[in-house]
Design a protein around this motif. Structure first.
Motif, PDB file in Angstrom:
ATOM      1  N   LEU A 293      84.885  61.646  53.487  1.00  0.00           N
ATOM      2  CA  LEU A 293      85.470  60.464  52.851  1.00  0.00           C
ATOM      3  C   LEU A 293      86.858  60.757  52.297  1.00  0.00           C
ATOM      4  O   LEU A 293      87.775  59.928  52.384  1.00  0.00           O
ATOM      5  N   GLU A 294      87.023  61.958  51.745  1.00  0.00           N
ATOM      6  CA  GLU A 294      88.325  62.333  51.177  1.00  0.00           C
ATOM      7  C   GLU A 294      89.365  62.479  52.282  1.00  0.00           C
ATOM      8  O   GLU A 294      90.516  62.069  52.116  1.00  0.00           O
ATOM      9  N   MET A 295      88.969  63.034  53.435  1.00  0.00           N
ATOM     10  CA  MET A 295      89.902  63.187  54.554  1.00  0.00           C
ATOM     11  C   MET A 295      90.387  61.825  55.043  1.00  0.00           C
ATOM     12  O   MET A 295      91.574  61.622  55.293  1.00  0.00           O
ATOM     13  N   TYR A 296      89.466  60.875  55.189  1.00  0.00           N
ATOM     14  CA  TYR A 296      89.859  59.539  55.634  1.00  0.00           C
ATOM     15  C   TYR A 296      90.831  58.910  54.643  1.00  0.00           C
ATOM     16  O   TYR A 296      91.847  58.315  55.027  1.00  0.00           O
ATOM     17  N   SER A 297      90.549  59.069  53.347  1.00  0.00           N
ATOM     18  CA  SER A 297      91.358  58.441  52.305  1.00  0.00           C
ATOM     19  C   SER A 297      92.762  59.026  52.202  1.00  0.00           C
ATOM     20  O   SER A 297      93.668  58.372  51.689  1.00  0.00           O
ATOM     21  N   ARG A 298      92.936  60.255  52.660  1.00  0.00           N
ATOM     22  CA  ARG A 298      94.281  60.843  52.633  1.00  0.00           C
ATOM     23  C   ARG A 298      95.266  60.034  53.472  1.00  0.00           C
ATOM     24  O   ARG A 298      96.428  59.888  53.114  1.00  0.00           O
ATOM     25  N   ILE A 299      94.779  59.548  54.608  1.00  0.00           N
ATOM     26  CA  ILE A 299      95.633  58.804  55.540  1.00  0.00           C
ATOM     27  C   ILE A 299      95.587  57.308  55.241  1.00  0.00           C
ATOM     28  O   ILE A 299      96.604  56.626  55.199  1.00  0.00           O
ATOM     29  N   ARG A 300      94.387  56.818  55.043  1.00  0.00           N
ATOM     30  CA  ARG A 300      94.190  55.380  54.827  1.00  0.00           C
ATOM     31  C   ARG A 300      93.296  55.218  53.599  1.00  0.00           C
ATOM     32  O   ARG A 300      92.073  55.237  53.717  1.00  0.00           O
ATOM     33  N   PRO A 301      93.880  55.075  52.421  1.00  0.00           N
ATOM     34  CA  PRO A 301      93.094  54.996  51.179  1.00  0.00           C
ATOM     35  C   PRO A 301      92.040  53.890  51.235  1.00  0.00           C
ATOM     36  O   PRO A 301      92.301  52.783  51.705  1.00  0.00           O
ATOM     37  N   LEU A 302      90.856  54.200  50.761  1.00  0.00           N
ATOM     38  CA  LEU A 302      89.754  53.241  50.746  1.00  0.00           C
ATOM     39  C   LEU A 302      89.843  52.342  49.517  1.00  0.00           C
ATOM     40  O   LEU A 302      90.041  52.822  48.404  1.00  0.00           O
ATOM     41  N   SER A 303      89.683  51.049  49.725  1.00  0.00           N
ATOM     42  CA  SER A 303      89.646  50.107  48.605  1.00  0.00           C
ATOM     43  C   SER A 303      88.259  50.137  47.968  1.00  0.00           C
ATOM     44  O   SER A 303      87.296  50.649  48.544  1.00  0.00           O
ATOM     45  N   GLN A 304      88.137  49.548  46.786  1.00  0.00           N
ATOM     46  CA  GLN A 304      86.841  49.475  46.113  1.00  0.00           C
ATOM     47  C   GLN A 304      85.835  48.691  46.952  1.00  0.00           C
ATOM     48  O   GLN A 304      84.663  49.066  47.052  1.00  0.00           O
ATOM     49  N   ALA A 305      86.311  47.613  47.573  1.00  0.00           N
ATOM     50  CA  ALA A 305      85.416  46.799  48.402  1.00  0.00           C
ATOM     51  C   ALA A 305      84.928  47.591  49.613  1.00  0.00           C
ATOM     52  O   ALA A 305      83.768  47.449  50.035  1.00  0.00           O
ATOM     53  N   GLU A 306      85.782  48.432  50.180  1.00  0.00           N
ATOM     54  CA  GLU A 306      85.373  49.243  51.329  1.00  0.00           C
ATOM     55  C   GLU A 306      84.369  50.318  50.925  1.00  0.00           C
ATOM     56  O   GLU A 306      83.424  50.612  51.672  1.00  0.00           O
ATOM     57  N   ILE A 307      84.562  50.900  49.753  1.00  0.00           N
ATOM     58  CA  ILE A 307      83.602  51.882  49.245  1.00  0.00           C
ATOM     59  C   ILE A 307      82.249  51.216  49.013  1.00  0.00           C
ATOM     60  O   ILE A 307      81.196  51.762  49.349  1.00  0.00           O
ATOM     61  N   GLU A 308      82.262  50.016  48.437  1.00  0.00           N
ATOM     62  CA  GLU A 308      81.022  49.262  48.238  1.00  0.00           C
ATOM     63  C   GLU A 308      80.345  48.979  49.571  1.00  0.00           C
ATOM     64  O   GLU A 308      79.122  49.095  49.702  1.00  0.00           O
ATOM     65  N   TYR A 309      81.147  48.614  50.564  1.00  0.00           N
ATOM     66  CA  TYR A 309      80.606  48.287  51.881  1.00  0.00           C
ATOM     67  C   TYR A 309      79.874  49.481  52.485  1.00  0.00           C
ATOM     68  O   TYR A 309      78.742  49.357  52.982  1.00  0.00           O
ATOM     69  N   ILE A 310      80.511  50.652  52.445  1.00  0.00           N
ATOM     70  CA  ILE A 310      79.877  51.855  52.996  1.00  0.00           C
ATOM     71  C   ILE A 310      78.578  52.149  52.271  1.00  0.00           C
ATOM     72  O   ILE A 310      77.552  52.469  52.887  1.00  0.00           O
ATOM     73  N   SER A 311      78.592  52.033  50.951  1.00  0.00           N
ATOM     74  CA  SER A 311      77.378  52.321  50.173  1.00  0.00           C
ATOM     75  C   SER A 311      76.263  51.336  50.504  1.00  0.00           C
ATOM     76  O   SER A 311      75.087  51.710  50.603  1.00  0.00           O
ATOM     77  N   LEU A 312      76.600  50.054  50.694  1.00  0.00           N
ATOM     78  CA  LEU A 312      75.591  49.052  51.027  1.00  0.00           C
ATOM     79  C   LEU A 312      74.974  49.322  52.391  1.00  0.00           C
ATOM     80  O   LEU A 312      73.756  49.181  52.572  1.00  0.00           O
ATOM     81  N   LYS A 313      75.793  49.704  53.351  1.00  0.00           N
ATOM     82  CA  LYS A 313      75.285  50.041  54.677  1.00  0.00           C
ATOM     83  C   LYS A 313      74.362  51.255  54.606  1.00  0.00           C
ATOM     84  O   LYS A 313      73.363  51.328  55.337  1.00  0.00           O
ATOM     85  N   LEU A 314      74.691  52.185  53.728  1.00  0.00           N
ATOM     86  CA  LEU A 314      73.866  53.379  53.581  1.00  0.00           C
ATOM     87  C   LEU A 314      72.552  53.074  52.866  1.00  0.00           C
ATOM     88  O   LEU A 314      71.504  53.648  53.183  1.00  0.00           O
TER      89      LEU A 314
END
Length: 365
Positions: A293-314
């Protein structure tokens, strides 16, 4: 290569130097470099959309994609004498991403973040087939029908996906309860059903108070695209080449293939899918997952809504649903031991996954 497959290659304006059979396809050494001939599982219209996307990526500087080749008749799909449909694509040397190598996985994540920056549908104004249009009909997988539609389909809304999967889980439970003779699979399913349905309910409730609705609308209106099948089979690593602080050389970059399922959707769906696939093989290692997750965010920072989305899918028990649905669609007179093993694995991985979610996303369910 069989004679009729050579006849397929004769439909292309290229010189074939040699061919080699691999896992349901053929590598072709040609005067224009390495190519891959494989059966086409998409329609002519979808093939054209695929070509437009990959041409767009190539023109934007992301060149290492499996761009299809036109036949002499200017078709993207060629047909053999027995009616089998093929597509010839530019291909790359190297090897598939090895999920056992942390460096490979992190480079694949970095590659995904770079890809997402360029994955937006931009029709070519000089191409009649690229004029924007929309479609309302939904396919079985929840995406818009692509036939006669001149732009990519939109992915299914997450609320609809959750509701559909939960209804199917309850349908399986109702079916199993009515069975007189219950085997190990049925007993195991009923034993863990309540726990799984609580997770499904919690994911649906969290969705309603999350920022997903806005995120989804922005993704569709902004014509942001997902790969749709971003897994380690579709990520080719340059053999014997190491990255630098400036990235990879043009032909030495990671190559991305298998875009056939691309569509407009929330882009971090690809990140979720790749993360889940890798973590399942690493027993949901928190440190490794956090690094992804940290590697992805280095290039394309994750928004709060995107973090929520990943957690909901998980949070949603997707693997449990998938195994249960396969059982329901199968011949239930005899349940193979493999199905029981898959259900046991899904239950174990769900428990590991929830510990991961709690530590990474601070969810305490």
């Amino acid at each position: 290569m069989r004679e009729y497959e050579l006849e397929i290659l004769n439909q292309y304006d290229i010189e074939i130097i040699s061919t080699r059979k691999v896992r349901g396809a053929f590598f072709c050494e040609t005067n224009e470099g390495l190519m891959l001939l494989k059966e086409a599982g998409i329609s002519d219209g979808r093939a054209l959309l695929l070509y437009q996307l990959l041409r767009q990526l190539s023109r934007s500087g992301y060149e290492n994609v499996d761009l299809p080749v036109f036949t002499k008749e200017q078709e993207l799909i060629s047909t053999s004498r027995d009616g089998t449909r093929y597509m010839l694509k530019h291909w790359f040397g190297g090897r598939e991403c090895d999920v056992r190598r942390e460096g490979d996985v992190l480079e694949a994540v970095r590659n995904l973040s770079l890809l997402h920056q360029k994955m937006r549908w931009e029709p070519d104004p000089e191409d009649d087939a690229a004029d924007p249009a929309t479609g309302e009909a939904l396919c079985e997988d929840g995406t818009q029908a692509a036939e006669n539609v001149k732009m990519p389909p939109a992915g299914r809304h997450l609320r609809e996906e959750f509701l559909c999967h939960t209804r199917e889980l309850k349908k399986v439970r109702a079916f199993i309860r009515k069975r007189r003779n219950k085997g190990k699979f049925e007993a195991l399913f009923l034993q863990h059903f309540e726990k799984m349905i609580r997770l499904a309910t919690r994911a649906a409730e969290q969705l309603e108070t999350s920022g997903y609705e806005t995120l989804y609308e922005q993704s569709i209106c902004g014509k942001r695209l997902v790969h749709g099948d971003y897994n380690y089979h579709n990520v080719l690593m340059p053999a014997g080449v190491h990255g630098t602080s400036d990235g990879w050389g043009c032909r030495e970059r990671v190559a991305t293939t298998g875009f056939e399922h691309f569509r407009m959707d929330v882009q971090v769906l690809d990140l979720y899918y790749f993360l889940r696939k890798v973590m399942e093989k690493h027993h949901w290692d928190v440190k490794f997952g956090d690094a992804m997750l940290e590697m992805y965010s280095r290039i394309r920072p994750l928004s709060q809504a995107e973090i929520e989305y990943i957690s909901l899918k998980l949070i949603y028990p997707e693997k449990f649903w998938k195994v249960a649905n396969a059982y329901y669609q199968s011949n239930k007179a005899w349940i193979p031991e493999k199905s029981v093993e898959k259900l046991e694995t899904a239950i174990r991985q769900t428990e590991e996954k929830m510990r991961f979610v709690e530590q990474i996303f601070a969810f305490h369910l």
